[in-house]
Design an enzyme around this catalytic site. Sequence first.
Site, PDB file in Angstrom:
ATOM      1  N   GLU A 124      32.071  47.599  42.760  1.00  0.00           N
ATOM      2  CA  GLU A 124      33.583  48.683  43.138  1.00  0.00           C
ATOM      3  C   GLU A 124      33.843  48.521  44.819  1.00  0.00           C
ATOM      4  O   GLU A 124      34.910  48.394  45.211  1.00  0.00           O
ATOM      5  CB  GLU A 124      33.034  50.153  43.113  1.00  0.00           C
ATOM      6  CG  GLU A 124      33.860  50.822  43.405  1.00  0.00           C
ATOM      7  CD  GLU A 124      35.172  50.885  42.559  1.00  0.00           C
ATOM      8  OE1 GLU A 124      35.199  51.055  41.495  1.00  0.00           O
ATOM      9  OE2 GLU A 124      36.527  50.507  43.278  1.00  0.00           O
ATOM     10  N   VAL A 127      36.391  45.458  46.527  1.00  0.00           N
ATOM     11  CA  VAL A 127      37.854  45.617  46.724  1.00  0.00           C
ATOM     12  C   VAL A 127      38.287  46.888  47.230  1.00  0.00           C
ATOM     13  O   VAL A 127      37.864  47.928  46.661  1.00  0.00           O
ATOM     14  CB  VAL A 127      38.682  45.371  45.250  1.00  0.00           C
ATOM     15  CG1 VAL A 127      40.273  45.445  45.704  1.00  0.00           C
ATOM     16  CG2 VAL A 127      38.325  43.852  44.693  1.00  0.00           C
ATOM     17  N   GLU A 185      35.689  40.248  58.785  1.00  0.00           N
ATOM     18  CA  GLU A 185      34.380  39.314  57.975  1.00  0.00           C
ATOM     19  C   GLU A 185      33.858  38.773  59.320  1.00  0.00           C
ATOM     20  O   GLU A 185      34.151  38.418  60.305  1.00  0.00           O
ATOM     21  CB  GLU A 185      35.077  38.137  57.269  1.00  0.00           C
ATOM     22  CG  GLU A 185      35.812  38.784  56.186  1.00  0.00           C
ATOM     23  CD  GLU A 185      34.849  39.915  55.270  1.00  0.00           C
ATOM     24  OE1 GLU A 185      33.874  39.041  54.693  1.00  0.00           O
ATOM     25  OE2 GLU A 185      35.216  41.008  55.228  1.00  0.00           O
ATOM     26  N   LYS A 200      39.698  39.248  46.816  1.00  0.00           N
ATOM     27  CA  LYS A 200      40.141  40.525  46.067  1.00  0.00           C
ATOM     28  C   LYS A 200      40.889  40.286  44.931  1.00  0.00           C
ATOM     29  O   LYS A 200      40.825  41.079  43.941  1.00  0.00           O
ATOM     30  CB  LYS A 200      40.446  41.566  47.244  1.00  0.00           C
ATOM     31  CG  LYS A 200      39.194  41.984  48.302  1.00  0.00           C
ATOM     32  CD  LYS A 200      39.821  42.509  49.558  1.00  0.00           C
ATOM     33  CE  LYS A 200      38.492  42.731  50.103  1.00  0.00           C
ATOM     34  NZ  LYS A 200      39.027  43.114  51.646  1.00  0.00           N
TER      35      LYS A 200
HETATM   36  N1  HSE Z   1      37.051  42.348  56.283  1.00  0.00           N
HETATM   37  C1  HSE Z   1      37.503  43.025  55.117  1.00  0.00           C
HETATM   38  C2  HSE Z   1      38.866  43.952  55.429  1.00  0.00           C
HETATM   39  C3  HSE Z   1      36.336  43.854  54.999  1.00  0.00           C
HETATM   40  O1  HSE Z   1      39.205  43.852  56.591  1.00  0.00           O
HETATM   41  O2  HSE Z   1      39.449  44.122  54.566  1.00  0.00           O
HETATM   42  C4  HSE Z   1      36.549  44.876  53.715  1.00  0.00           C
HETATM   43  O3  HSE Z   1      36.430  44.065  52.485  1.00  0.00           O
END
Ligand code: HSE
Length: 402
Positions: A124, A127, A185, A200
């Site tokens: 879950e 995404v 990330e 996603k």
């Molecule tokens: N790096 C991702 C974002 C983290 O900024 O949405 C969450 O999935």
Amino acid sequence: MAKVAILGFGTVGSGVAEVLSMNAASIASRVGEPVEVKYILDLRDFPDSPYADRLVKDFSVIENDPEVSVVAECIGGARVARDFTLRALKAGKSVVTSNKEVVAECGDEFLEAAEECGGNYLFEASVGGGIPILRPLGTDLAANELTEIYGILNGTTNYILTKMIKEGVPFDTALAEAQDMGYAEADPTADVEGHDACRKICILASLAFGRHVFPRQVPTRGISSVTLADVALAESANMRIKLLGRTLRQADGKILAYVAPHLIPEDNLLASVEDVFNGIVVRGNAVDDVLFYGRGAGKMPTASAVAADILDVVKNQGRKVGLGWAPGGDDVMGDLDALPMAWYVRGTGTVPEGSKLPQGARILGCDEAPDTWAFLTEPMTRRELNGCLEAFSETFVLPVLA
Ligand code: HSE
């Protein structure tokens, strides 16, 4: 008592330990038994952590401990995460994760292994951060044929765009802030260039439409080539620029999916989704449009979703929970260049003569972008647009959300 192992003691992993401890009493009463973190796997040392006594460096300790029924994979990346996930599933454990990269690349393999070995594989948190989005597709929306999903799927880029547009903060400063807050990330290129949003939308497409969609099948463009002139020109047409992932199922059953910055009208609800928030629209043939909104990244929102998956598998030991999809293949995807959309086309130099423009095109201009012109087209396919653009030397093109 249910025993859990957390893989990776970074932003998300430490958040999961914190949520399970912070809400231990209510979790125990909801699940019917206490949920305890027995191990945390990390190669680093954390001598000052309250969890220091549970840290291990060798995954086989977890793999071979029959007391551990759930493994929360919060390592990130695909290679090590894949190995540990498969080993945990084959040892009869359930695995939950926030790792969209490994779900998007190997989800079908894990779902099959979970099925064979009697565990569950839930994701879950992969995404929408803390937003419940995957589970509702298979529960609350299960009576629908889903036809389209689109939305703001990356918190970091939405944060950067919001800061740049509303406060004039330079790109690098806004990115550094997003990193400090634990949104980005490990390699923020994945955010900025759209790869994270791509992973996603692959997961959403696979769940909604039933076949594995791989990142390599999804054309992806991030925000690095969007300029402040684009922002100003969009504003002159009462539109905002947002990075969207979008997937549709065509009448012939083929799936379309892509990631790109879009111009969206100011009165569209997604235009008001700002900062780290995500907004995801799901269209079903009975319910019509449903909007999911919330914090799309960050330690505690993401940990909230991982912990919820832990509780789900603990409550349902020995039963299959969650959703799945069939393997992918070359026959899955449709022809994206045949999808009609309106387009934003930007160029520099002399404003093109009307006769060069596609029929019905509307020229944009504003004081903030004096040397740049742009026009908006009526809906047409990308293939048709490419034909019209042969008259121009260099253009930058973005889709427009109707
Ligand atoms: N790096 C991702 C974002 C983290 O900024 O949405 C969450 O999935």
